[in-house]
Design a protein around this motif. Structure first.
Motif, PDB file in Angstrom:
ATOM      1  N   HIS A  42    -142.802 -40.650  11.908  1.00 34.00           N
ATOM      2  CA  HIS A  42    -144.232 -40.416  12.048  1.00 34.00           C
ATOM      3  C   HIS A  42    -144.969 -41.251  11.015  1.00 34.00           C
ATOM      4  CE1 HIS A  42    -143.630 -37.195  14.878  1.00 34.00           C
ATOM      5  NE2 HIS A  42    -142.809 -36.589  14.038  1.00 34.00           N
ATOM      6  N   THR A  43    -146.185 -41.584  11.332  1.00 29.74           N
ATOM      7  CA  THR A  43    -147.032 -42.320  10.403  1.00 29.74           C
ATOM      8  C   THR A  43    -148.319 -41.523  10.177  1.00 29.74           C
ATOM      9  OG1 THR A  43    -147.997 -43.566  12.231  1.00 29.74           O
ATOM     10  CG2 THR A  43    -146.147 -44.595  11.073  1.00 29.74           C
ATOM     11  N   PRO A  44    -148.958 -41.731   9.023  1.00 28.62           N
ATOM     12  CA  PRO A  44    -150.227 -41.033   8.795  1.00 28.62           C
ATOM     13  C   PRO A  44    -151.191 -41.288   9.957  1.00 28.62           C
ATOM     14  CG  PRO A  44    -149.480 -42.072   6.776  1.00 28.62           C
ATOM     15  CD  PRO A  44    -148.567 -42.556   7.875  1.00 28.62           C
ATOM     16  N   GLY A  45    -151.929 -40.251  10.308  1.00 32.43           N
ATOM     17  CA  GLY A  45    -152.873 -40.343  11.415  1.00 32.43           C
ATOM     18  C   GLY A  45    -152.387 -39.639  12.671  1.00 32.43           C
ATOM     19  N   GLY A  46    -151.100 -39.279  12.695  1.00 32.51           N
ATOM     20  CA  GLY A  46    -150.558 -38.569  13.847  1.00 32.51           C
ATOM     21  C   GLY A  46    -151.032 -37.127  13.888  1.00 32.51           C
TER      22      GLY A  46
END
Length: 181
Positions: A42-46
């Motif tokens: 996962h990446t920030p903003g999900g």
């Protein structure tokens, strides 16, 4: 018509949401949660889904995970447990009238004592219980089974006549399931 704006949830804000835990513990839990999310690509903003007795979505934000952080959190079982604590505490404090006031002792059947958010006097009065579990990657069936197990686990403390929140965090989706008993 404007689409509904989803609130951003910054993992690092755990040390600012009003719990009685130390800044260091909050940072520890926040970093573990970030490593778990990163581990599951996962990446920030999900989006983080919250289901069960509390239901909403948050857009997640966290500091980039470094190789040093990954090396520091190599034991993913411990990392998952600690990361789940971070997200569970954030959820309780964001979505209920409670804040974490104290770690519970072993053999009580739950992890944390909850108190009223507006209570700034120490010692706090316990108002509810919090039991947390984490899964790095699990199915809906596994999440539901974990909830059932945790409901059984808190039963010995039901004599307290305080509500108990069961929070299961699953990082691959990511999902937080909250059940109040």
């Amino acid at each position: 018509m404007n689409p509904l704006k989803i609130e951003t949830l910054d993992l690092h804000s755990l040390n600012q949401v009003g719990s009685y835990l130390t800044r260091e513990i909050c940072d520890f839990f926040s970093q573990a949660a970030a490593v778990c999310l990163d581990n599951q690509n996962h990446t920030p903003g999900g989006l983080l889904k919250v289901e069960g007795d509390l239901s909403t979505q948050f857009q997640l934000s966290w500091q980039p995970v470094t190789p040093q952080m990954r090396d520091s959190w190599e034991d993913m079982q411990d990392t998952t447990e600690d990361g789940a604590c971070g997200l569970a505490i954030l959820m309780i404090q964001k979505l209920t009238e409670y804040k974490v006031i104290k770690r519970s002792r072993k053999q009580t059947g739950f992890d944390y004592w909850l108190g009223a958010k507006e209570d700034d006097n120490y010692p706090f009065q316990a108002k509810a219980r919090l039991e947390i579990s984490g899964l790095l990657k699990g199915s809906n069936r596994q999440i539901d089974q974990r909830v059932r197990n945790k409901i059984e686990q808190v039963k010995p403390s039901n004599y307290l006549k305080l509500p108990a929140y069961i929070v299961v965090v699953e990082f691959s989706t990511p999902l937080v399931k909250v059940v109040k008993v």
